[in-house]
Design an enzyme around this catalytic site. Structure first.
Site, PDB file in Angstrom:
ATOM      1  CE  LYS A  18      79.178  41.982 -17.085  1.00 12.66           C
ATOM      2  NZ  LYS A  18      78.904  42.613 -15.775  1.00 12.66           N
ATOM      3  NE  ARG A  92      83.184  38.145 -13.585  1.00 10.74           N
ATOM      4  CZ  ARG A  92      81.943  37.790 -13.866  1.00 10.74           C
ATOM      5  NH1 ARG A  92      81.573  37.568 -15.108  1.00 10.74           N
ATOM      6  NH2 ARG A  92      81.044  37.664 -12.911  1.00 10.74           N
ATOM      7  NE  ARG A 127      70.454  40.425 -10.719  1.00 14.94           N
ATOM      8  CZ  ARG A 127      71.586  40.252 -11.401  1.00 14.94           C
ATOM      9  NH1 ARG A 127      71.751  40.827 -12.572  1.00 14.94           N
ATOM     10  NH2 ARG A 127      72.556  39.528 -10.893  1.00 14.94           N
TER      11      ARG A 127
HETATM   12  P1  AMP Z   1      77.658  36.779 -13.454  1.00 15.75           P
HETATM   13  O1  AMP Z   1      76.393  36.071 -13.789  1.00 15.75           O
HETATM   14  O2  AMP Z   1      78.429  37.213 -14.669  1.00 15.75           O
HETATM   15  O3  AMP Z   1      77.447  37.911 -12.464  1.00 15.75           O
HETATM   16  O4  AMP Z   1      78.592  35.706 -12.714  1.00 15.75           O
HETATM   17  C1  AMP Z   1      78.206  35.101 -11.503  1.00 15.75           C
HETATM   18  C2  AMP Z   1      79.368  34.350 -10.884  1.00 15.75           C
HETATM   19  O5  AMP Z   1      79.790  33.319 -11.794  1.00 15.75           O
HETATM   20  C3  AMP Z   1      80.618  35.187 -10.647  1.00 15.75           C
HETATM   21  O6  AMP Z   1      80.566  35.875  -9.411  1.00 15.75           O
HETATM   22  C4  AMP Z   1      81.690  34.083 -10.648  1.00 15.75           C
HETATM   23  O7  AMP Z   1      81.671  33.334  -9.447  1.00 15.75           O
HETATM   24  C5  AMP Z   1      81.204  33.159 -11.764  1.00 15.75           C
HETATM   25  N1  AMP Z   1      81.742  33.555 -13.094  1.00 15.75           N
HETATM   26  C6  AMP Z   1      81.033  34.029 -14.149  1.00 15.75           C
HETATM   27  N2  AMP Z   1      81.831  34.250 -15.205  1.00 15.75           N
HETATM   28  C7  AMP Z   1      83.072  33.914 -14.801  1.00 15.75           C
HETATM   29  C8  AMP Z   1      84.352  33.921 -15.423  1.00 15.75           C
HETATM   30  N3  AMP Z   1      84.518  34.353 -16.669  1.00 15.75           N
HETATM   31  N4  AMP Z   1      85.408  33.481 -14.696  1.00 15.75           N
HETATM   32  C9  AMP Z   1      85.285  33.067 -13.434  1.00 15.75           C
HETATM   33  N5  AMP Z   1      84.112  33.043 -12.766  1.00 15.75           N
HETATM   34  C10 AMP Z   1      83.013  33.462 -13.448  1.00 15.75           C
END
Ligand code: AMP
Length: 217
Positions: A18, A92, A127
């Protein structure tokens, strides 16, 4: 709040690509690429009480509460003047999708990246990231010229603390129970265009071609 803006939700497991494809879309069309993961990581670095709380939640692969994420996201959407916004990592779960709608953000497109678990585990566990630029490498598929060093700046690469195998497994569990149901939610929502892409075992450039062609039509 988003009046005439195109609002594109990127949906898919952690590691589905993404972030990479969101950046390509943003570059091609001038749309704002908003990653809630990045916004929360920025927030986490501020050594406030909230920042410390966020660190614990994110390092365990759990979801941060909507009360924290939604206002941060809405502030960011409001501040953008681009004709479109790409939401990467948001919503999410159904509660977040409903809050988004209640805040006047009308989703126009959902881009769903379908990928197998095995590939997610291999992508995320290998990564490496250059934090200041967001450049992403993979120790096997896309290695830097010198191990652990950014090709462009010569600075150190880092691993995300939630890219360890046990936290990846937790993030996949959370995805399955909380986020996956959004696919049927958006399938049934009038006015939303749902685009599905199978991204397993495909090169980034091949996926990028498909992604861009969807919006060039
Ligand atoms: P990502 O970078 O999208 O993989 O997100 C990393 C972490 O950030 C996730 O595992 C969650 O702990 C938190 N996070 C990111 N986006 C959200 C969201 N929309 N709602 C809740 N937690 C989020």
């Amino acid at each position: 709040m988003t009046d005439q803006k195109r609002v594109i939700v990127l949906l898919g497991k952690p590691g589905a690509g993404k972030g990479t494809q969101g950046a390509a879309l943003s570059k091609a069309f001038g749309w704002a690429h908003i990653s809630t993961g990045d916004l929360l990581r920025e927030e986490m670095l501020r050594d406030t009480a909230d920042g410390v709380k966020l660190r614990g939640i994110m390092e365990r692969g759990q979801l941060v509460s909507a009360e924290i994420v939604v206002p941060i996201l809405c502030r960011k959407i409001e501040a953008t003047e681009a004709s479109g916004v790409i939401l990467d990592g948001f919503p999410r779960n159904l509660a977040q999708a409903e809050l988004l709608a209640q805040n006047g953000v009308v989703v126009t497109d959902v881009l769903y990246f379908d990928v197998e678990d095995d590939e997610v585990i291999s992508r995320l566990s290998g990564r490496w990231i250059h934090k200041p630029s967001g450049r992403v490498y993979h120790e096997v598929n896309n290695p830097p010229k010198v191990s652990g060093i950014d090709d462009v700046t010569g600075e150190q690469l880092v691993k995300r603390s939630d890219d360890s195998r046990d936290v990846i497994a937790k993030r996949l569990d959370v995805y399955r129970s909380e986020t996956q149901p959004l696919l049927s939610y958006y399938e049934g929502l009038k006015g939303v265009q749902l685009h599905q892409l199978d991204v397993s075992h495909k090169a980034i450039s091949v996926i990028q071609e498909s992604v861009l062609s969807i919006f060039q039509r």
